[in-house]
Design an enzyme around this catalytic site. Sequence first.
Site, mmCIF file in Angstrom:
data_model
loop_
_atom_site.group_PDB
_atom_site.id
_atom_site.type_symbol
_atom_site.label_atom_id
_atom_site.label_comp_id
_atom_site.label_asym_id
_atom_site.label_seq_id
_atom_site.Cartn_x
_atom_site.Cartn_y
_atom_site.Cartn_z
ATOM 1 N N HIS A 296 -3.797 -5.190 -0.255
ATOM 2 C CA HIS A 296 -3.462 -5.740 1.067
ATOM 3 C C HIS A 296 -3.479 -7.268 1.037
ATOM 4 O O HIS A 296 -4.532 -7.888 1.248
ATOM 5 C CB HIS A 296 -4.441 -5.227 2.121
ATOM 6 C CG HIS A 296 -4.220 -3.809 2.503
ATOM 7 N ND1 HIS A 296 -3.429 -3.435 3.566
ATOM 8 C CD2 HIS A 296 -4.657 -2.666 1.939
ATOM 9 C CE1 HIS A 296 -3.394 -2.110 3.649
ATOM 10 N NE2 HIS A 296 -4.131 -1.625 2.670
ATOM 11 N N GLY B 214 -5.902 6.286 -1.115
ATOM 12 C CA GLY B 214 -6.394 7.432 -1.863
ATOM 13 C C GLY B 214 -5.394 7.972 -2.865
ATOM 14 O O GLY B 214 -5.701 8.908 -3.607
ATOM 15 N N GLU C 78 -2.393 -9.150 3.261
ATOM 16 C CA GLU C 78 -2.596 -9.647 4.633
ATOM 17 C C GLU C 78 -4.034 -9.517 5.076
ATOM 18 O O GLU C 78 -4.339 -9.702 6.262
ATOM 19 C CB GLU C 78 -1.696 -8.860 5.599
ATOM 20 C CG GLU C 78 -2.240 -7.535 6.100
ATOM 21 C CD GLU C 78 -2.396 -6.458 5.033
ATOM 22 O OE1 GLU C 78 -3.110 -5.473 5.278
ATOM 23 O OE2 GLU C 78 -1.805 -6.604 3.952
ATOM 24 N N CYS D 257 0.830 -1.206 0.000
ATOM 25 C CA CYS D 257 0.000 0.000 0.000
ATOM 26 C C CYS D 257 0.869 1.263 0.000
ATOM 27 O O CYS D 257 1.528 1.552 -0.989
ATOM 28 C CB CYS D 257 -0.974 -0.038 1.172
ATOM 29 S SG CYS D 257 -2.366 1.099 0.985
#
Length: 325
Positions: free
Chosen positions: A301, A257, A303, A213
């Site tokens: 993500h 974002g 995870e 991310c």
Amino acid sequence: MFTDPSYLGQIVVMTAPMIGNYGVNDEDLESERPRVTGIVMRELSRHASSWRATGTLDGWLVDAGIPVLSEADTRRLTRHIRSEGAMQGVLGIGDRPDDAARALLAAAPRMDGLDLASRAGTRQEFQALPTGEVRRHIVAYDYGMKRNILRLFLEAGCRVTVVPPNTPSSRVRELEPHGLFLSNGPGDPAAVADAIPAIRELAGAGVPTFGICLGCQLLALAFGGETGKLPYGHRGGNHPVRDLHTGRVLITTQNHGFAIRSAGGRVTGSKSLEVTHVNLNDDTVEGVRHQELPSFAVQYHPEAAPGPHDANQHFTEFIQTLDSQ
């Protein structure tokens, strides 16, 4: 979601019609406290029905001082955000905003240029040890790291030293890690000024590096790439991403974002990074890899807890990279 540090400083609009009917428990938290600034929902359930619940959502949020607006027409609000883009907001009491609320809104900082990662990450260095044999040592930059990331590294037999966002590269070298991890986090990646040169030095020296991310965006910036704010952002657990190497489509959880800029299938401004994954909804960059160094990162993500788990093989890939060095 409410404890994910990537939501720091944001008001979150929930699209599911009822929130809170599962209750809360300490096992599912992604950090030690709620990180959202406020919550808007259609209906707040004040009764917890899950056998795992240790309390109710409304009581937990009240204790944490998080304001909640319920009985809102979230479908209408969602359509408005979809057409106008993510925006600033204020939660207040009354039928319409007063002068104080308007002044508060006008004074709210814009997300562009806002360094929230330095607030979301740990203040002090700490170490986590697996229960069994230690296979490798990883230094993790905490820009707002979710707990499940740490759990997965520990399950893989890794000793993890978690360091604050502004930790200099010299301190990381002293720790002598086998690998470097760059965590998720909130805010504008270009504003995390201390991180970019440190990542450039460490990854550039050949330390195997894995980012998620915000960590993906920071890795791109460290090697000459550019980032920009998305009009709506990517939120939720059902984003389709194509692996350009295998052609496989992964269903992923996302919460960001900002994104890495690209043109013609290449990372804008970087000659050393290649695009490895793309979002099938809007063709944005979802993964990058250095063409010569053992460094890669993904925008989504892997995870994700509770899921989906299509992409959790990236942790295995990183561990295999450490084993091969």
